[in-house]
Design an enzyme around this catalytic site. Structure first.
Site, PDB file in Angstrom:
ATOM      1  N   LYS A 162       1.342  10.171  -3.396  1.00 38.98           N
ATOM      2  CA  LYS A 162       1.515   9.396  -4.627  1.00 38.98           C
ATOM      3  C   LYS A 162       0.515   9.936  -5.642  1.00 38.98           C
ATOM      4  CE  LYS A 162       2.444   4.593  -5.867  1.00 38.98           C
ATOM      5  NZ  LYS A 162       3.660   4.843  -6.620  1.00 38.98           N
TER       6      LYS A 162
HETATM    7  N1  PMP Z   1       9.315   5.592  -4.326  1.00 36.16           N
HETATM    8  C1  PMP Z   1       8.602   5.921  -5.417  1.00 36.16           C
HETATM    9  C2  PMP Z   1       8.793   7.268  -6.012  1.00 36.16           C
HETATM   10  C3  PMP Z   1       7.683   5.015  -5.976  1.00 36.16           C
HETATM   11  O1  PMP Z   1       6.965   5.343  -7.037  1.00 36.16           O
HETATM   12  C4  PMP Z   1       7.548   3.730  -5.390  1.00 36.16           C
HETATM   13  C5  PMP Z   1       6.634   2.706  -6.010  1.00 36.16           C
HETATM   14  N2  PMP Z   1       5.320   2.939  -5.785  1.00 36.16           N
HETATM   15  C6  PMP Z   1       8.303   3.430  -4.248  1.00 36.16           C
HETATM   16  C7  PMP Z   1       9.174   4.379  -3.752  1.00 36.16           C
HETATM   17  C8  PMP Z   1       8.148   2.119  -3.550  1.00 36.16           C
HETATM   18  O2  PMP Z   1       6.923   2.094  -2.865  1.00 36.16           O
HETATM   19  P1  PMP Z   1       6.145   0.735  -2.595  1.00 36.16           P
HETATM   20  O3  PMP Z   1       7.084  -0.167  -1.884  1.00 36.16           O
HETATM   21  O4  PMP Z   1       4.987   1.140  -1.772  1.00 36.16           O
HETATM   22  O5  PMP Z   1       5.754   0.197  -3.928  1.00 36.16           O
END
Ligand code: PMP
Length: 289
Positions: A151
Site C-alpha cells: 500500500k
Molecule cells: N484495494 C485497494 C486498492 C485499496 O486501496 C483498498 C482500500 N485501502 C482496498 C482494496 C480495501 O482494503 P481494506 O479493506 O484494507 O480497506
C-alpha cells in the site's frame, strides 16, 4: 474544534501540520500508508492495519522509526486528542526529506503522519440500491513492477482507473490484472456470489489484501457460506447472482451493474444484504483485535 495532526511524535494544529517539500513521499510517492476506521471510539482491526503497514514498509526497504506497539499507541492517542468516536484515520510513513534524486539513501528521517477525520461514506442510497461500475482499461499494476500488496503512497495506477469510472458516472471501476483476470476495484476488493457460493480473487491475482475482505471472508464462513479465493474473469462478473465490494471506507457495498450488464436481479441480493448487516454488527462489537 480544530483537528490535530500527528507528525513524528508531536501533535500540530491543522494549519501547522507541514512536512518538507523535499520529502521523497512527495517527490516520488516513496512511502506507505493505511486507511483505518474507528467505530464508537474503538479502532477496527488496528493490529492488522499496523502489520500491513510494516509489511508494506519492509517490502520497499523502509525502516519505520518506531515499533508496532508505539505506532498503535500513536493512532489511539491521536484519535483521543481529536475526540473523534467514528473516524477515518490516515496513517502514513514517508521516506523522509532528502536531496533530489531517487536514491533513498539521500533521505533522512522518515516521517510518521496520522490524520483523523470524519468518515465520508458513499451516499446511503447506494447501499440500498447498489453501485454501477465499469471495467477500466487501465491494468492493475503487475506484481513484478509494483506489487498491489504494497500500500504505497503512489496510487496513480488506481487514480487512472478511477478517472475512467468517474468520467462515465461510476464511483468505482473494476481493474483487471496483466492476465485479464479480475483483480479488484480502485479502492475496494470485489466479491461475486453464484448459487450461494462466494468467490473473490486470491492474493496472487495482484490485489491489496484488504482487511475488510479478510473480515468478510471470516464472517461468511462462520455463518456457513462457502468462500473460494479463485481466479475470476469478466464472464464471472456478468453472470454473478450478486456482487459486492469491501473496503475500510466503503465497508460492504452492493454492485448491481457492470459495463452496462445488470447483475443478478439488478437489486442488492439477499446474501449481500445479510453480510452487510453482519459486518456492521461486527465492527461495532469487535473487541478481538
Ligand atoms: N484495494 C485497494 C486498492 C485499496 O486501496 C483498498 C482500500 N485501502 C482496498 C482494496 C480495501 O482494503 P481494506 O479493506 O484494507 O480497506
Amino acid at each position: 474544534m480544530i483537528p490535530k495532526v500527528y507528525i513524528s511524535g508531536k501533535l500540530y494544529e491543522k494549519a501547522d501540520a507541514k512536512i518538507s517539500v523535499f520529502d521523497h513521499g512527495l517527490l516520488y510517492g516513496d512511502g506507505v500508508f493505511e486507511g483505518i476506521r474507528s467505530y464508537g471510539g474503538r479502532v477496527f482491526r488496528l493490529e492488522a492495519h499496523v502489520e500491513r503497514l510494516f509489511d508494506s514498509a519492509k517490502a520497499i526497504g523502509l525502516q519505520i522509526p518506531m515499533s508496532r506497539e508505539e505506532m498503535a499507541r500513536a493512532v489511539i492517542e491521536t484519535l483521543a486528542a481529536n475526540k473523534l468516536a467514528d473516524a477515518y484515520i490516515r496513517l502514513m510513513v514517508t521516506r523522509g526529506a532528502g536531496s533530489l534524486g531517487l536514491d533513498p539513501r539521500r533521505t533522512t528521517d522518515p516521517q510518521v503522519i496520522i490524520i483523523t477525520d470524519q468518515i465520508s461514506l458513499y451516499p446511503e442510497e447506494l447501499y440500498d440500491h447498489g453501485l454501477k461500475i465499469i471495467t477500466a482499461g487501465t491494468t492493475r499494476n503487475h506484481p513484478n513492477a509494483l506489487n498491489p500488496k504494497i500500500k504505497s503512497l503512489n496510487y496513480l495506477n488506481n487514480i487512472l482507473a478511477k478517472i475512467e469510472g468517474t468520467e462515465v458516472g461510476c464511483l468505482e471501476a473494476l481493474m483487471l490484472n496483466h492476465k485479464g483476470e479480475v483483480a479488484e476495484c480502485t479502492g475496494d476488493n470485489i466479491f461475486l456470489i453464484r448459487h450461494g457460493v462466494l468467490k473473490t480473487p486470491p492474493g496472487d491475482a495482484g490485489i491489496l489484501e484488504g482487511i475488510t475482505r479478510g473480515a468478510v471472508i471470516e464472517l461468511a464462513r462462520q455463518v456457513g457460506y462457502t468462500v473460494y479465493e479463485c481466479t475470476l474473469d469478466r464472464y464471472d462478473v456478468y453472470t454473478a447472482d450478486e456482487c459486492f465490494l469491501t473496503g475500510t471506507a466503503a465497508e460492504l457495498i452492493p454492485v448491481v451493474e457492470c459495463d452496462g450488464r445488470v447483475l443478478g436481479s439488478g437489486r442488492p441480493g439477499p446474501i449481500t444484504r445479510e453480510l452487510r448487516q453482519r459486518f456492521q454488527a461486527l465492527v461495532r462489537e469487535d473487541r478481538s483485535r
